[in-house]
Design a protein around this motif. Structure first.
Motif, PDB file in Angstrom:
ATOM      1  N   ILE A 154       0.848  -1.180   0.000  1.00 23.02           N
ATOM      2  CA  ILE A 154       0.000   0.000   0.000  1.00 23.02           C
ATOM      3  C   ILE A 154       0.891   1.240   0.000  1.00 23.02           C
ATOM      4  N   SER A 205      -1.265   6.550   1.968  1.00 25.29           N
ATOM      5  CA  SER A 205      -2.704   6.694   1.751  1.00 25.29           C
ATOM      6  C   SER A 205      -3.295   7.666   2.757  1.00 25.29           C
ATOM      7  N   ILE A 212      -6.730   8.693   4.510  1.00 27.35           N
ATOM      8  CA  ILE A 212      -8.023   8.075   4.778  1.00 27.35           C
ATOM      9  C   ILE A 212      -8.824   9.012   5.666  1.00 27.35           C
ATOM     10  N   VAL A 216     -10.810   7.699   0.490  1.00 31.28           N
ATOM     11  CA  VAL A 216      -9.479   7.097   0.505  1.00 31.28           C
ATOM     12  C   VAL A 216      -8.725   7.560  -0.732  1.00 31.28           C
ATOM     13  N   LYS A 217      -7.517   8.066  -0.522  1.00 31.65           N
ATOM     14  CA  LYS A 217      -6.631   8.445  -1.620  1.00 31.65           C
ATOM     15  C   LYS A 217      -5.318   7.700  -1.434  1.00 31.65           C
ATOM     16  N   ALA A 218      -5.018   6.783  -2.367  1.00 33.77           N
ATOM     17  CA  ALA A 218      -3.798   5.979  -2.317  1.00 33.77           C
ATOM     18  C   ALA A 218      -3.075   6.134  -3.646  1.00 33.77           C
ATOM     19  N   GLU A 229      -8.393   6.672  -6.026  1.00 34.33           N
ATOM     20  CA  GLU A 229      -9.284   7.361  -5.104  1.00 34.33           C
ATOM     21  C   GLU A 229     -10.582   6.582  -4.967  1.00 34.33           C
ATOM     22  N   SER A 266     -11.791  -1.015   3.617  1.00 37.76           N
ATOM     23  CA  SER A 266     -10.541  -0.432   4.077  1.00 37.76           C
ATOM     24  C   SER A 266      -9.585  -0.282   2.891  1.00 37.76           C
ATOM     25  N   VAL A 267      -8.486   0.425   3.111  1.00 39.07           N
ATOM     26  CA  VAL A 267      -7.576   0.763   2.001  1.00 39.07           C
ATOM     27  C   VAL A 267      -6.960  -0.487   1.393  1.00 39.07           C
ATOM     28  N   GLU A 268      -6.614  -1.496   2.212  1.00 40.83           N
ATOM     29  CA  GLU A 268      -6.003  -2.691   1.647  1.00 40.83           C
ATOM     30  C   GLU A 268      -7.016  -3.547   0.895  1.00 40.83           C
TER      31      GLU A 268
END
Length: 423
Positions: A344, A347, A349, A378-380, A384, A418-420
């Motif tokens: 990841i 990020s 969040i 979420v911005k990774a 987005e 979640s981000v992952e």
């Protein structure tokens, strides 16, 4: 499987992102839900009580807590002034792993001022067991069940060293403490605390797959970010261990610093009974250090999570037999995983939640209603995501007699990913 230093609560079969872990009603801001070998960043030695919240009331803390919420209350910010100086000192010893744990806590105050201070240190050796740590017969039976008589390809995992009489690499060390103070008046209080937690623990052989597999190639594992005087990262940056996969064991070193500001205000009249505000800022980081057979070591992966969380909760006065609360929850985290398992990028969040909870209590009836709306961004890297979800829950409990009751509950809960899970 991951040793005595790692334990995740399981409520009604749910764990991970489906169980909320709180400290004094506010999230822990760590990475325990990212992987089962990441320990919770809460020390239970100072817990005054532990609440298990289920049903509609869990929506007060997050839509993802469909299983329930574990809230550890430690009193680091006093809400009242103790009449006398009070505290405790505790020393424990465990003969199995030679664990020594020392704990102290002290509370006091004068006039409108109250303070709290605590600290602990704990160290343990490998856990002793009567037989082998790994049941090799069962492992072979499982492999045969999964793969049959197929021959394993070259990338088959290396044979794990078994131990007899103890669980290898299960020793751990941890220490930390906190300092808090508050000003208490007739209508409320306001207080501040700072806490520190350091934790180092190992993962038993066979519980991890942190070896430098061939598919990693010559990728940069982010070692240059950690300095080479402690772990010799520069020596391993060229990948001298990558092809051989000769990681002997893995240890995790965790550091967490947390700042909390909390206040409460009681109203003498009107519809609003009280207002409570909680603000926290957390800086969390842990390294997964890989130790090789030749004695060298390298930081394989670094996880970091720095964030803020705020809660504003209003309690209204009883309306007949109805009582309830409503509020806003705001979180803003920066999460990153760099190195071998750096799946990841950095990020950002952000989450905004609105919640309400009402409860009706009569002689034999208890009715609970919960509502929550979440907006999660979420911005990774270049990716987005913007998700909005609504959760509602209700329950009815009827007491037939002193020993019997009937319960009915219905919940429609939606958790933003979640981000992952997204990227």
């Amino acid at each position: 499987s991951y040793g005595p230093a790692v334990g995740h609560p399981i409520i009604r079969g749910h764990t991970g992102n489906r169980v909320g872990i709180l400290q004094n009603g506010v999230g822990t801001t760590d990475v325990a839900n990212q992987s089962p070998d990441h320990a919770e960043s809460i020390e239970l030695s100072f817990a005054k009580r532990v609440e298990i919240v289920r049903g509609p009331a869990s929506l007060l803390y997050g839509s993802g807590a469909i299983g329930g919420v574990v809230n550890v209350i430690d009193g680091r910010i006093p809400e009242t002034v103790p009449e006398t100086l009070q505290g405790f000192v505790e020393q424990t010893y465990n003969n199995n792993d030679s664990e020594n744990r020392s704990v102290f806590s002290l509370e006091g105050g004068s006039g409108n001022f109250a303070f709290h201070v605590d600290g602990f240190t704990r160290s343990s050796d490998d856990v002793e067991i009567p037989k082998f740590a790994i049941d090799e017969f069962s492992v072979e039976a499982l492999e045969e069940l999964l793969h049959g008589d197929e021959e394993h390809e070259e990338e088959e995992e290396e044979e794990v060293e078994n131990t007899k009489g103890f669980i290898g690499n299960s020793n751990a060390e941890s220490d930390g403490g906190s300092l808090g103070f508050s000003f208490v008046g007739d209508s409320g209080f306001v207080g501040f605390s700072v806490s520190k937690l350091d934790n180092e623990y190992g993962l038993p052989p066979g519980s991890h797959s942190h070896g430098h597999e061939e598919e990693h190639g010559d990728e940069d594992h982010g070692d240059e970010d950690h300095g080479d005087e402690d772990h010799g990262d520069e020596d391993h940056a060229e990948g001298e261990h990558e092809e051989e996969g000769e990681v002997e064991f893995v240890r995790l070193t965790m550091e967490k610093t947390r700042y909390d500001l909390r206040g409460g205000l009681n109203f003498n009249s009107g519809f609003i009974d009280s207002l409570r505000v909680s603000l926290s800022q957390t800086d969390y980081e842990h390294d997964e250090i890989e130790f090789f057979e030749d004695g060298d070591s390298v930081v394989g992966t670094t996880y970091s999570n720095e964030g803020y969380e705020g809660r504003f909760v209003v309690t209204h006065r009883p309306i007949g037999a109805w009582t309830g609360v409503a509020g806003i929850q705001i979180t803003d985290n920066e999460f990153e995983a760099t190195g071998e398992e750096g799946f990841i990028p950095l990020s950002d969040i952000e989450n905004l939640g609105f919640f309400a909870f009402e409860q009706y209590e009569a002689e034999r009836f208890n009715v609970e209603l919960g509502f929550r709306y979440d907006s999660n961004q979420v911005k990774a890297g270049r990716c987005e995501s913007d998700e909005n979800e609504v959760s509602v829950s209700g329950s009815v409990l009827y007491e037939i007699n002193d020993s019997s009751n009937v319960f009915f509950g219905l919940t429609s809960a939606a958790r933003t990913p979640s981000v992952e899970e997204l990227f």
